[in-house]
Write a protein that holds these residues in place. Sequence first.
Motif, PDB file in Angstrom:
ATOM      1  N   TRP A  91     -37.635  -5.007 -22.159  1.00  0.00           N
ATOM      2  CA  TRP A  91     -37.906  -6.009 -21.135  1.00  0.00           C
ATOM      3  C   TRP A  91     -39.417  -6.262 -21.111  1.00  0.00           C
ATOM      4  O   TRP A  91     -40.219  -5.309 -21.153  1.00  0.00           O
ATOM      5  CB  TRP A  91     -37.461  -5.536 -19.753  1.00  0.00           C
ATOM      6  CG  TRP A  91     -35.990  -5.539 -19.509  1.00  0.00           C
ATOM      7  CD1 TRP A  91     -35.121  -4.484 -19.659  1.00  0.00           C
ATOM      8  CD2 TRP A  91     -35.187  -6.635 -19.063  1.00  0.00           C
ATOM      9  NE1 TRP A  91     -33.842  -4.872 -19.336  1.00  0.00           N
ATOM     10  CE2 TRP A  91     -33.853  -6.182 -18.957  1.00  0.00           C
ATOM     11  CE3 TRP A  91     -35.463  -7.964 -18.729  1.00  0.00           C
ATOM     12  CZ2 TRP A  91     -32.809  -7.001 -18.537  1.00  0.00           C
ATOM     13  CZ3 TRP A  91     -34.421  -8.772 -18.316  1.00  0.00           C
ATOM     14  CH2 TRP A  91     -33.110  -8.302 -18.224  1.00  0.00           C
ATOM     15  N   THR A 150     -35.724 -14.640 -16.775  1.00  0.00           N
ATOM     16  CA  THR A 150     -35.228 -14.802 -15.410  1.00  0.00           C
ATOM     17  C   THR A 150     -36.399 -14.537 -14.469  1.00  0.00           C
ATOM     18  O   THR A 150     -37.144 -13.574 -14.653  1.00  0.00           O
ATOM     19  CB  THR A 150     -34.025 -13.870 -15.135  1.00  0.00           C
ATOM     20  OG1 THR A 150     -33.509 -14.128 -13.835  1.00  0.00           O
ATOM     21  CG2 THR A 150     -34.392 -12.398 -15.264  1.00  0.00           C
ATOM     22  N   GLN A 173     -33.779 -16.027 -22.411  1.00  0.00           N
ATOM     23  CA  GLN A 173     -34.485 -17.175 -21.868  1.00  0.00           C
ATOM     24  C   GLN A 173     -35.376 -16.835 -20.690  1.00  0.00           C
ATOM     25  O   GLN A 173     -36.161 -17.666 -20.272  1.00  0.00           O
ATOM     26  CB  GLN A 173     -33.477 -18.253 -21.416  1.00  0.00           C
ATOM     27  CG  GLN A 173     -32.902 -18.080 -20.026  1.00  0.00           C
ATOM     28  CD  GLN A 173     -31.942 -16.908 -19.897  1.00  0.00           C
ATOM     29  OE1 GLN A 173     -31.662 -16.175 -20.835  1.00  0.00           O
ATOM     30  NE2 GLN A 173     -31.420 -16.743 -18.690  1.00  0.00           N
ATOM     31  N   GLY A 208     -32.567 -12.503 -11.546  1.00  0.00           N
ATOM     32  CA  GLY A 208     -33.825 -12.728 -10.867  1.00  0.00           C
ATOM     33  C   GLY A 208     -33.628 -13.400  -9.517  1.00  0.00           C
ATOM     34  O   GLY A 208     -32.534 -13.868  -9.190  1.00  0.00           O
ATOM     35  N   ASN A 213     -41.798 -13.998 -14.941  1.00  0.00           N
ATOM     36  CA  ASN A 213     -40.574 -14.226 -15.709  1.00  0.00           C
ATOM     37  C   ASN A 213     -40.280 -12.991 -16.536  1.00  0.00           C
ATOM     38  O   ASN A 213     -41.137 -12.534 -17.291  1.00  0.00           O
ATOM     39  CB  ASN A 213     -40.730 -15.428 -16.631  1.00  0.00           C
ATOM     40  CG  ASN A 213     -40.283 -16.715 -15.983  1.00  0.00           C
ATOM     41  OD1 ASN A 213     -39.146 -16.839 -15.538  1.00  0.00           O
ATOM     42  ND2 ASN A 213     -41.179 -17.664 -15.904  1.00  0.00           N
ATOM     43  N   TYR A 214     -39.078 -12.477 -16.402  1.00  0.00           N
ATOM     44  CA  TYR A 214     -38.682 -11.274 -17.116  1.00  0.00           C
ATOM     45  C   TYR A 214     -37.782 -11.663 -18.283  1.00  0.00           C
ATOM     46  O   TYR A 214     -36.773 -12.356 -18.109  1.00  0.00           O
ATOM     47  CB  TYR A 214     -37.963 -10.307 -16.187  1.00  0.00           C
ATOM     48  CG  TYR A 214     -38.925  -9.569 -15.284  1.00  0.00           C
ATOM     49  CD1 TYR A 214     -39.551 -10.219 -14.226  1.00  0.00           C
ATOM     50  CD2 TYR A 214     -39.216  -8.235 -15.512  1.00  0.00           C
ATOM     51  CE1 TYR A 214     -40.461  -9.544 -13.408  1.00  0.00           C
ATOM     52  CE2 TYR A 214     -40.115  -7.547 -14.704  1.00  0.00           C
ATOM     53  CZ  TYR A 214     -40.728  -8.209 -13.653  1.00  0.00           C
ATOM     54  OH  TYR A 214     -41.618  -7.537 -12.854  1.00  0.00           O
ATOM     55  N   TYR A 215     -38.172 -11.190 -19.459  1.00  0.00           N
ATOM     56  CA  TYR A 215     -37.451 -11.497 -20.683  1.00  0.00           C
ATOM     57  C   TYR A 215     -36.866 -10.227 -21.278  1.00  0.00           C
ATOM     58  O   TYR A 215     -37.560  -9.201 -21.360  1.00  0.00           O
ATOM     59  CB  TYR A 215     -38.383 -12.120 -21.715  1.00  0.00           C
ATOM     60  CG  TYR A 215     -38.961 -13.455 -21.319  1.00  0.00           C
ATOM     61  CD1 TYR A 215     -40.131 -13.547 -20.576  1.00  0.00           C
ATOM     62  CD2 TYR A 215     -38.327 -14.637 -21.691  1.00  0.00           C
ATOM     63  CE1 TYR A 215     -40.658 -14.772 -20.215  1.00  0.00           C
ATOM     64  CE2 TYR A 215     -38.858 -15.878 -21.333  1.00  0.00           C
ATOM     65  CZ  TYR A 215     -40.013 -15.926 -20.601  1.00  0.00           C
ATOM     66  OH  TYR A 215     -40.530 -17.139 -20.237  1.00  0.00           O
ATOM     67  N   LEU A 234     -31.723  -6.665 -12.826  1.00  0.00           N
ATOM     68  CA  LEU A 234     -31.602  -7.674 -13.872  1.00  0.00           C
ATOM     69  C   LEU A 234     -30.577  -7.219 -14.900  1.00  0.00           C
ATOM     70  O   LEU A 234     -30.436  -6.024 -15.171  1.00  0.00           O
ATOM     71  CB  LEU A 234     -32.947  -7.898 -14.555  1.00  0.00           C
ATOM     72  CG  LEU A 234     -34.138  -8.242 -13.662  1.00  0.00           C
ATOM     73  CD1 LEU A 234     -35.351  -8.561 -14.521  1.00  0.00           C
ATOM     74  CD2 LEU A 234     -33.821  -9.386 -12.723  1.00  0.00           C
ATOM     75  N   CYS A 278     -28.938  -8.324 -18.885  1.00  0.00           N
ATOM     76  CA  CYS A 278     -29.116  -9.097 -20.120  1.00  0.00           C
ATOM     77  C   CYS A 278     -27.875  -8.876 -20.970  1.00  0.00           C
ATOM     78  O   CYS A 278     -27.655  -7.771 -21.470  1.00  0.00           O
ATOM     79  CB  CYS A 278     -30.377  -8.654 -20.845  1.00  0.00           C
ATOM     80  SG  CYS A 278     -30.647  -9.454 -22.443  1.00  0.00           S
ATOM     81  N   GLN A 302     -28.763 -13.340 -22.882  1.00  0.00           N
ATOM     82  CA  GLN A 302     -28.726 -14.125 -21.654  1.00  0.00           C
ATOM     83  C   GLN A 302     -29.125 -13.227 -20.500  1.00  0.00           C
ATOM     84  O   GLN A 302     -28.368 -12.337 -20.119  1.00  0.00           O
ATOM     85  CB  GLN A 302     -27.329 -14.698 -21.425  1.00  0.00           C
ATOM     86  CG  GLN A 302     -27.189 -15.542 -20.173  1.00  0.00           C
ATOM     87  CD  GLN A 302     -27.818 -16.907 -20.318  1.00  0.00           C
ATOM     88  OE1 GLN A 302     -27.807 -17.495 -21.394  1.00  0.00           O
ATOM     89  NE2 GLN A 302     -28.382 -17.415 -19.240  1.00  0.00           N
ATOM     90  N   ALA A 303     -30.311 -13.469 -19.956  1.00  0.00           N
ATOM     91  CA  ALA A 303     -30.801 -12.680 -18.832  1.00  0.00           C
ATOM     92  C   ALA A 303     -30.409 -13.320 -17.506  1.00  0.00           C
ATOM     93  O   ALA A 303     -30.323 -14.541 -17.406  1.00  0.00           O
ATOM     94  CB  ALA A 303     -32.316 -12.535 -18.914  1.00  0.00           C
ATOM     95  N   SER A 304     -30.190 -12.487 -16.516  1.00  0.00           N
ATOM     96  CA  SER A 304     -29.837 -12.976 -15.185  1.00  0.00           C
ATOM     97  C   SER A 304     -30.243 -11.948 -14.142  1.00  0.00           C
ATOM     98  O   SER A 304     -30.604 -10.818 -14.481  1.00  0.00           O
ATOM     99  CB  SER A 304     -28.332 -13.251 -15.104  1.00  0.00           C
ATOM    100  OG  SER A 304     -27.598 -12.055 -15.333  1.00  0.00           O
TER     101      SER A 304
END
Length: 121
Positions: A35, A115, A113, A8, A92-94, A19, A21, A4-6
């Motif tokens: 990343w 961010t 998903q 952003g 978008n960074y994954y 960021l 994860c 779960q990324a966050s």
Amino acid sequence: VQLQASGGGLVQAGGSLRLSCAASGRTFSAYVMGWFRQVPGKERAFVTGISRGGSSTYYADSMKGRFTISRDNAKNTVFLQMNSLKPDDTGNYYCAAGSALSRKDYEYDFWGQGTLVTVSS
């Protein structure tokens, strides 16, 4: 493993973002972490990666000196500190987990998903 990324958001050029994860489901420390960034119409591009214990890190050339990856295995979390952001960093960074540290996205088995990071000029 579930990721779960966050973290952003919208930031002005020259600013910073961090960021996160968070991982769950399996032993986080068993995985290397990476990343990647994706912009519309383009493939995912490697940003940075970190070894299982955190002792080895790799960066895309354009991120060296500006971005820092780290991990806290006790908290099952990997971080990406982004400084001196540029409009070209937008995307978008994954986060991703895998068994081998690689710049290739297909080497990673699990993905978050994404961010969205937007850097305004």
